[in-house]
Enzyme design. Sequence first.
Site, PDB file in Angstrom:
ATOM      1  N   GLY A   1       0.794  -1.221   0.000  1.00 43.77           N
ATOM      2  CA  GLY A   1       0.000   0.000   0.000  1.00 43.77           C
ATOM      3  C   GLY A   1       0.823   1.265   0.000  1.00 43.77           C
ATOM      4  O   GLY A   1       0.319   2.339  -0.330  1.00 43.77           O
TER       5      GLY A   1
ATOM      6  N   GLU B   1      17.473   6.202  -8.232  1.00 40.55           N
ATOM      7  CA  GLU B   1      17.901   6.364  -6.839  1.00 40.55           C
ATOM      8  C   GLU B   1      19.335   6.885  -6.763  1.00 40.55           C
ATOM      9  O   GLU B   1      19.645   7.782  -5.964  1.00 40.55           O
ATOM     10  CB  GLU B   1      17.789   5.029  -6.109  1.00 40.55           C
ATOM     11  CG  GLU B   1      16.364   4.549  -5.906  1.00 40.55           C
ATOM     12  CD  GLU B   1      16.289   3.104  -5.453  1.00 40.55           C
ATOM     13  OE1 GLU B   1      15.166   2.550  -5.427  1.00 40.55           O
ATOM     14  OE2 GLU B   1      17.344   2.509  -5.129  1.00 40.55           O
TER      15      GLU B   1
END
Length: 209
Positions: A71, A105
Amino acid sequence: MQRFTNSAVMKNMSRHLLRDGPRVLTVDQPCDVFINHRSIDTKKTFSGLLFQYLSHHDIKCFLDSKSMKPGDRLFDNINRAIHGCKVGVAVLSPRYCHSTYCLHELALMLETKKRVIPIFYDVIPSQLRVMSKGSSMACSSRDLERYKWALEETQNTVGLLFDPSKQDWSELLRNASNAVIKNLMEVEEENWSPSISNVISEKNPLINN
């Protein structure tokens, strides 16, 4: 060159760097160390071990598979963790450059002026190449340039090289941990007042050896 003993330095980190008590990382809290890695290559080997080792010593680490839950929004949480971290560890492996996540990243860590410790796992720096736009890489020309710049900067940074077929895993873990600790302490010293840094040096003579 400075030399560090894990037990002594970890004690010092617990007393000073981690002076606020036990550190339980959530996605809303800044981390000390962001571990950038290609999951398929190193999640179940080195990256996972480094996360567990540093976390065991109360150093707050972000590793996507350990620090997020179902989630959570992937990019939002990763970007927040990078912005909040003090040191980045880039574990560069054979399939690292196949991932836009890894390259994003890495670029973001460098763009936000983080200290990045490269670990070349089963690969040498010259073997790493950002794939061309015509390949399976789904990214814009601007992002492609970001990735190439970030990779070149990392290739030109002193790091650790490791061949898993020939070298000792415990030695890599020890060397990587020492590098992380050293960089964390240097970042802390840069951000603290001189009086606090002097207290740390006086209580841990290993720092000046």
